[in-house]
Design a protein around this motif. Structure first.
Motif, mmCIF file in Angstrom:
data_model
loop_
_atom_site.group_PDB
_atom_site.id
_atom_site.type_symbol
_atom_site.label_atom_id
_atom_site.label_comp_id
_atom_site.label_asym_id
_atom_site.label_seq_id
_atom_site.Cartn_x
_atom_site.Cartn_y
_atom_site.Cartn_z
ATOM 1 N N ALA A 1 21.010 -38.200 -6.174
ATOM 2 C CA ALA A 1 22.205 -37.424 -5.818
ATOM 3 C C ALA A 1 22.259 -36.100 -6.575
ATOM 4 C CB ALA A 1 23.460 -38.241 -6.092
ATOM 5 N N LEU A 2 21.557 -36.018 -7.707
ATOM 6 C CA LEU A 2 21.591 -34.797 -8.518
ATOM 7 C C LEU A 2 20.940 -33.622 -7.811
ATOM 8 C CD1 LEU A 2 20.672 -36.310 -12.010
ATOM 9 C CD2 LEU A 2 22.943 -35.703 -11.165
ATOM 10 N N SER A 3 20.107 -33.883 -6.809
ATOM 11 C CA SER A 3 19.433 -32.793 -6.090
ATOM 12 C C SER A 3 20.009 -32.568 -4.695
ATOM 13 C CB SER A 3 17.934 -33.083 -5.978
ATOM 14 O OG SER A 3 17.700 -34.256 -5.205
ATOM 15 N N GLU A 4 21.036 -33.325 -4.334
ATOM 16 C CA GLU A 4 21.621 -33.178 -3.003
ATOM 17 C C GLU A 4 22.577 -31.995 -2.959
ATOM 18 O OE1 GLU A 4 23.401 -36.931 -2.148
ATOM 19 O OE2 GLU A 4 21.471 -37.962 -1.845
ATOM 20 N N PRO A 5 22.758 -31.375 -1.783
ATOM 21 C CA PRO A 5 23.678 -30.237 -1.657
ATOM 22 C C PRO A 5 25.108 -30.631 -2.007
ATOM 23 C CG PRO A 5 22.254 -30.429 0.284
ATOM 24 C CD PRO A 5 22.056 -31.679 -0.517
ATOM 25 N N ALA B 1 12.936 -30.990 -10.943
ATOM 26 C CA ALA B 1 13.811 -31.148 -12.105
ATOM 27 C C ALA B 1 14.530 -32.493 -12.060
ATOM 28 C CB ALA B 1 14.819 -30.009 -12.159
ATOM 29 N N MET B 2 14.944 -32.916 -10.860
ATOM 30 C CA MET B 2 15.622 -34.209 -10.720
ATOM 31 C C MET B 2 14.692 -35.350 -11.081
ATOM 32 S SD MET B 2 15.759 -36.985 -8.430
ATOM 33 C CE MET B 2 15.221 -36.308 -6.850
ATOM 34 N N ARG B 3 13.435 -35.281 -10.627
ATOM 35 C CA ARG B 3 12.476 -36.344 -10.938
ATOM 36 C C ARG B 3 12.183 -36.397 -12.442
ATOM 37 N NH1 ARG B 3 9.850 -38.714 -6.718
ATOM 38 N NH2 ARG B 3 10.276 -37.839 -4.647
ATOM 39 N N GLN C 1 28.509 -25.282 -8.880
ATOM 40 C CA GLN C 1 27.208 -25.864 -9.204
ATOM 41 C C GLN C 1 26.862 -25.687 -10.678
ATOM 42 O OE1 GLN C 1 23.901 -24.826 -6.548
ATOM 43 N NE2 GLN C 1 22.564 -24.664 -8.326
ATOM 44 N N ALA C 2 27.137 -24.508 -11.233
ATOM 45 C CA ALA C 2 26.830 -24.262 -12.645
ATOM 46 C C ALA C 2 27.681 -25.154 -13.541
ATOM 47 C CB ALA C 2 27.070 -22.787 -12.987
ATOM 48 N N PRO D 1 25.204 -30.961 -8.496
ATOM 49 C CA PRO D 1 24.494 -30.102 -9.455
ATOM 50 C C PRO D 1 23.319 -29.366 -8.825
ATOM 51 C CG PRO D 1 24.961 -32.251 -10.412
ATOM 52 C CD PRO D 1 25.310 -32.352 -8.954
ATOM 53 N N ALA D 2 22.810 -29.920 -7.720
ATOM 54 C CA ALA D 2 21.739 -29.273 -6.944
ATOM 55 C C ALA D 2 20.522 -28.936 -7.798
ATOM 56 C CB ALA D 2 22.267 -28.022 -6.227
ATOM 57 N N LEU D 3 20.048 -29.906 -8.588
ATOM 58 C CA LEU D 3 18.797 -29.717 -9.306
ATOM 59 C C LEU D 3 17.653 -29.643 -8.304
ATOM 60 C CD1 LEU D 3 19.146 -32.307 -12.239
ATOM 61 C CD2 LEU D 3 19.894 -29.922 -12.186
#
Length: 262
Positions: A72-76, A85-87, A45-46, A79-81
């Motif tokens: 997709a940037l906040s999905e498990p 943060a994703m918005r 993730q990092a 990157p899991a933002l």
């Protein structure tokens, strides 16, 4: 006869692989140790967050990710933002809205915009398109056993530029050891200390190249971890069925099989 066919097939594969590499003209692809490789590998993730930062600050000046939605940037598995943060990240981009016939800040449901530089390829599936195989042509054995595939190719390509240039028909080309025919229209993009990582990681050229290559692999395969989990479940079910069928077969045919004489 079978021996002759086997020798002929192996010879054809060897010659085919050699001719394909010679035609490509590219150099050796370095086998980087990415954490997502192998049947039990997972995305770091990092590293994906660092790769996103590299793409945003360097690559997005020319290239786009048209097949990747911001959500997709906040999905498990990625990157899991955080949702917030994703918005905020999505809102930092502008997309063209045909309904209002104007540009507006992007929303989570929107996709990354296209690249702005003419002719620059979209990077969404680049890690899948640039296989970088160094084995029997088309079989991908090295990717299976050594992990040499798209991410390795991308990282090696980014690190293989030299100072040599040439000009043809008003276009500058840059020498790259791994690029086919060794001349790339893309200028060197990574020199080391190109970004100031938010997590404090030292931004060496090799680190930056691996981080963005890992991010591009995720953008091409955002559901890779889910696919691996589904594969493990499928294999487990098949193994259980195989054992059941084996014992069922033995039980059904036991009365009809002659007993061995002692």
């Amino acid at each position: 006869m079978f021996k002759k066919l086997t020798i002929t097939a192996l010879t054809a594969l060897t010659l085919g692989a050699g001719s394909a590499q010679a035609a490509g003209g590219g150099g050796h692809v370095t086998d980087f140790d990415f954490p997502f490789e192998g049947p039990f590998g997972t995305y770091d993730q990092a590293q994906l967050q660092r790769g996103l930062q590299v793409f945003t600050e360097i690559c997005s000046a020319c290239h786009g990710l048209e097949l990747l939605p911001f959500r997709a940037l906040s999905e498990p598995g990625g990157p899991a933002l955080s949702e917030q943060a994703m918005r905020e990240y999505a809102a930092s981009w502008e997309v063209f809205d045909e309904e209002i016939d104007d540009w507006r800040p992007a929303k989570p449901v929107d996709y990354f915009p296209a690249g702005t530089y003419p002719g620059a390829p979209d990077l969404t599936v680049m890690a899948k398109a640039r296989s970088g195989f160094h084995g029997p042509n088309g079989l991908g054995l090295n990717q299976l056993f050594k992990g040499i595939g798209g991410p390795e190719y991308i990282a090696t390509y980014l690190l293989s530029f030299s100072d040599e240039t040439k000009e043809e028909a008003g276009t500058f080309y840059y020498y790259n050891e791994v690029f086919p025919d060794n001349w790339s229209a893309m200028a060197p993009a990574i020199y080391g200390d190109d970004v100031d990582y938010a997590d404090g990681t030292e931004a060496t050229a090799e680190q930056v190249a691996q981080d963005v290559a890992a991010f591009l692999m995720w953008s091409a395969e955002p559901k890779l971890m889910q696919r691996k989990q589904a594969g493990f479940i499928s294999i487990g079910i098949l193994l259980a069925l195989t054992v059941l069928l084996y014992f069922t077969n033995k039980r059904l045919w036991a009365p009809y099989k002659p007993k061995k004489e002692i």
